[in-house]
Design a protein around this motif. Structure first.
Motif, PDB file in Angstrom:
ATOM      1  N   PRO A  40       0.871  -1.139   0.158  1.00 54.03           N
ATOM      2  CA  PRO A  40      -0.036   0.030   0.026  1.00 54.03           C
ATOM      3  C   PRO A  40       0.781   1.332  -0.101  1.00 54.03           C
ATOM      4  O   PRO A  40       1.944   1.461   0.675  1.00 54.03           O
ATOM      5  N   ARG A  41       0.393   2.341  -0.584  1.00 54.17           N
ATOM      6  CA  ARG A  41       1.026   3.603  -0.575  1.00 54.17           C
ATOM      7  C   ARG A  41       0.946   4.223   0.775  1.00 54.17           C
ATOM      8  O   ARG A  41      -0.024   3.593   1.777  1.00 54.17           O
ATOM      9  N   PRO A  42       1.946   5.070   1.058  1.00 50.58           N
ATOM     10  CA  PRO A  42       1.991   5.720   2.490  1.00 50.58           C
ATOM     11  C   PRO A  42       0.449   6.274   2.712  1.00 50.58           C
ATOM     12  O   PRO A  42      -0.067   6.396   4.074  1.00 50.58           O
ATOM     13  N   ASP A  43      -0.378   6.919   1.946  1.00 47.51           N
ATOM     14  CA  ASP A  43      -1.425   7.711   2.396  1.00 47.51           C
ATOM     15  C   ASP A  43      -2.822   6.520   2.328  1.00 47.51           C
ATOM     16  O   ASP A  43      -3.856   6.801   2.809  1.00 47.51           O
ATOM     17  N   GLU A  44      -2.305   5.428   2.178  1.00 39.37           N
ATOM     18  CA  GLU A  44      -3.344   4.240   2.209  1.00 39.37           C
ATOM     19  C   GLU A  44      -3.129   3.590   3.464  1.00 39.37           C
ATOM     20  O   GLU A  44      -4.006   2.772   4.022  1.00 39.37           O
ATOM     21  N   GLN A  45      -2.097   3.507   4.190  1.00 36.65           N
ATOM     22  CA  GLN A  45      -1.927   2.874   5.422  1.00 36.65           C
ATOM     23  C   GLN A  45      -2.555   3.833   6.538  1.00 36.65           C
ATOM     24  O   GLN A  45      -2.765   4.788   6.558  1.00 36.65           O
ATOM     25  N   PRO A  46      -2.888   2.869   7.688  1.00 33.11           N
ATOM     26  CA  PRO A  46      -3.657   3.383   8.525  1.00 33.11           C
ATOM     27  C   PRO A  46      -2.696   4.157   9.596  1.00 33.11           C
ATOM     28  O   PRO A  46      -1.461   4.046   9.597  1.00 33.11           O
TER      29      PRO A  46
END
Length: 70
Positions: A40-46
């Motif tokens: 996942p991209r950094p903006d998709e991670q919790p």
């Protein structure tokens, strides 16, 4: 004639059951390899919750019972 009817009545649901199982197996096989292939991209991670101070974690931010100090 009655024997033929019993044979069809018994084999019909069996054939339909085999068809349903084959369909489900086919769906699993087709969708099984289509998982997420990239991380996942950094903006998709919790995100982590906002950090708190050590005093907040212990509940000793003041006097007895966690109230304001004297």
């Amino acid at each position: 004639m009655a024997a033929d009817t019993q044979w069809v009545t018994g084999i019909g649901p069996f054939v339909i059951g085999i068809a349903v199982v084959a369909l489900l197996i086919g769906l699993v096989v087709r969708k099984g390899g289509k998982g997420r292939s990239r991380p996942p991209r950094p903006d998709e991670q919790p995100r982590r919750p906002a950090s708190r101070s050590r005093d907040d974690d212990r509940g000793t931010s003041g006097g007895p019972g966690g109230g304001p100090g004297i």
